[in-house]
Design a protein around this motif. Structure first.
Motif, PDB file in Angstrom:
ATOM      1  N   GLU A   1       0.826  -1.211   0.000  1.00  0.00           N
ATOM      2  CA  GLU A   1       0.000   0.000   0.000  1.00  0.00           C
ATOM      3  C   GLU A   1       0.857   1.257   0.000  1.00  0.00           C
TER       4      GLU A   1
ATOM      5  N   GLN B   1       2.406   1.694  -3.454  1.00  0.00           N
ATOM      6  CA  GLN B   1       1.387   2.136  -4.411  1.00  0.00           C
ATOM      7  C   GLN B   1       1.082   3.619  -4.242  1.00  0.00           C
ATOM      8  N   ARG B   2       0.972   4.081  -2.990  1.00  0.00           N
ATOM      9  CA  ARG B   2       0.729   5.513  -2.749  1.00  0.00           C
ATOM     10  C   ARG B   2       1.902   6.346  -3.244  1.00  0.00           C
TER      11      ARG B   2
ATOM     12  N   CYS C   1       3.977   5.717  -5.602  1.00  0.00           N
ATOM     13  CA  CYS C   1       4.036   5.733  -7.066  1.00  0.00           C
ATOM     14  C   CYS C   1       3.050   6.734  -7.655  1.00  0.00           C
ATOM     15  N   LYS C   2       2.055   7.126  -6.912  1.00  0.00           N
ATOM     16  CA  LYS C   2       1.062   8.078  -7.404  1.00  0.00           C
ATOM     17  C   LYS C   2       1.488   9.524  -7.146  1.00  0.00           C
ATOM     18  N   GLU C   3       2.506   9.713  -6.310  1.00  0.00           N
ATOM     19  CA  GLU C   3       2.957  11.061  -5.999  1.00  0.00           C
ATOM     20  C   GLU C   3       3.761  11.622  -7.166  1.00  0.00           C
ATOM     21  N   THR C   4       3.719  12.926  -7.314  1.00  0.00           N
ATOM     22  CA  THR C   4       4.455  13.606  -8.362  1.00  0.00           C
ATOM     23  C   THR C   4       5.534  14.467  -7.718  1.00  0.00           C
TER      24      THR C   4
END
Length: 81
Positions: A51, A54-55, A57-60
């Motif tokens: 988890e 996954q979080r 990997c969504k950050e920019t």
């Protein structure tokens, strides 16, 4: 169903967590996890770690960081050639 034991549960843990095992094997691992604190803790750690990744990997990255990294790459490439 039978308790499959720690060795099999650990070997099949990733597939179990991704729902990739057949029903019978999944039931055996599930039963083992319900009765083995060590393997259950390992399964929980795997879930939490997945988890978090996954979080992440969504950050920019901030635009300033992106710009700085690209400048350094270009500078390095220019010095190599």
């Amino acid at each position: 169903m039978t308790d499959c034991g720690c060795e099999k549960a650990k070997a099949e843990l990733e597939e179990y967590l991704r729902n990739e095992l057949c029903n019978e094997d999944a039931a055996d691992v599930r039963e083992h996890l319900a009765n083995c604190d060590g393997c259950s803790s390992e399964a929980h750690l795997n879930v939490v770690l997945t988890e978090v990744v996954q979080r992440a990997c969504k950050e920019t990255a901030p635009e300033t960081l992106r710009t700085e990294v690209l400048l350094r790459i270009r500078s390095f490439q220019a010095s190599v050639h």
